[in-house]
Design an enzyme around this catalytic site. Sequence first.
Site, PDB file in Angstrom:
ATOM      1  N   ASP A   1       0.856  -1.184   0.000  1.00  0.00           N
ATOM      2  CA  ASP A   1       0.000   0.000   0.000  1.00  0.00           C
ATOM      3  C   ASP A   1       0.894   1.236   0.000  1.00  0.00           C
ATOM      4  O   ASP A   1       2.118   1.121  -0.058  1.00  0.00           O
ATOM      5  CB  ASP A   1      -0.930  -0.007   1.226  1.00  0.00           C
TER       6      ASP A   1
ATOM      7  N   ASP B   1       1.368   4.828   2.342  1.00  0.00           N
ATOM      8  CA  ASP B   1       0.955   5.411   3.615  1.00  0.00           C
ATOM      9  C   ASP B   1       1.373   6.879   3.681  1.00  0.00           C
ATOM     10  O   ASP B   1       2.513   7.222   3.348  1.00  0.00           O
ATOM     11  CB  ASP B   1       1.619   4.659   4.781  1.00  0.00           C
TER      12      ASP B   1
ATOM     13  N   ASP C   1      -3.280   4.327   2.844  1.00  0.00           N
ATOM     14  CA  ASP C   1      -3.611   4.663   4.230  1.00  0.00           C
ATOM     15  C   ASP C   1      -3.278   6.126   4.478  1.00  0.00           C
ATOM     16  O   ASP C   1      -2.169   6.577   4.177  1.00  0.00           O
ATOM     17  CB  ASP C   1      -2.790   3.810   5.216  1.00  0.00           C
TER      18      ASP C   1
END
Length: 408
Positions: free
Chosen positions: A204, A206, A332
């Site tokens: 992902d 962040d 995120d």
Amino acid sequence: AEPGAELQVALVPSYACQRHTPLLHHNTVLTDALSILAENAELTDNEGRGVAFRRAAALLKSLPHEIRGMEQLKGLPCLGDHCLRVIKEVLEDGTCSEVETTRQSGQFTALKALTGIFGVGAKTADRWFREGIHTPSDLQRSGHTLNRAQQAGLQYYDDLNRPVTKAEADAIGRIVERAVSEVLPGAEITLIGGFRRGKNTGHDVDFLITHPDEGKEEGLMVKVVSWLEAQDFLLYQKTTRNSYLESKDGPARPPSNMDRFERCFSIFRLSTHNGVRMTETDPHSHFSVHPHDSHPTPQTCRTVDVLSREDSSEIGQPQSSHSQSWRAVRVDLVVSPYSQFSFALLGWTGSKLFERELRRWAVHEKAMTLSSHTLYDSKQRQYLRANSEEEIFALLGLEYVPPCGRNA
Ligand code: 8DG
Ligand code: MN
Ligand code: MN
């Protein structure tokens, strides 16, 4: 004991936060083996064993040379009997039977495939596995009621299991930067997580968001998410509001290690270069920072076409056959008050084991409690302020470890 052994004890400290752990190291064959066992332990509710394997792997990652024989391990910390057995077998035979058995076991394969679905944790995966659900396709056919996260996880399974590149992370960064500057001028965003540690890929991307005027950041996440949604950048989002202030008159501590920042778990729709249209802001970028439908070009039609085809597509079918015009990326977002920024930065840069070791060091060696918000000194009975990561390491009595050395 040989003098060399004592020397090694002195040279290699036992907490990962006392060492530099680079991304690239000399013992990947051994650490890959130990990581499989760690992963398996974590997937089967053996957290303690998982941590033991992770600590051993982290120790080997921090060594400046390749381990070729057991005698080189004498005096090193973090290596229990089980780990030593595994290492010995790999050094002698090239592989370890326990590792190979695990890697090929139906349970491990299934639990990995199921936890590879966004929104599915180890407990849920284990329950489904014992019902005979072994793959995402099994799950889809099962007719189980899924929550929103899991539905998105199934829908974008292939994309979300394809590593995110640094170039893609940067493209997402430009989008988030635009969103943040539109809704709150002066707000600052910082890339955190694995990419801050120098990784070339991630599961992902962040980001940490803050504003120099304390208080201005309150409610920021909702505005950022609204902007992103209005521009059609989000395929999924779940925003959690800040619970730090509210819980001040509640229990003194959070119920778990989870922090209490405003945060958002999301899935972005990232446009990819398709040779038809270059971006306006950065002609060298392979990615558009513009939402797909802001230009009534032929690409808009193609994107819509991709969408409808994807909705009816079978899980497990390669999405690459659809189109290259966009991909799903997990992102995120965390918002922190300016005064807690350094703690948030340190707490969200990782790695997970490095964070765990920092907190363990704080408690056991310094009688302090470290979180992503503060550092509390139990002896002085006071919170310690810090304006940089360097200051936090100093308060903890640790030598500074830069992000690239935190790949434990
Ligand atoms: P990856 O995405 O490339 O796989 O690696 P990563 O960036 O290191 O992992 P991550 O799962 O994205 O987590 C990034 C950091 O964020 C990691 O150090 C752990 C930390 N983190 C969470 N959840 C929480 C949380 O609830 N509170 C705090 N303080 N940190 C958290 O993932
Ligand atoms: Mn990450
Ligand atoms: Mn993350």
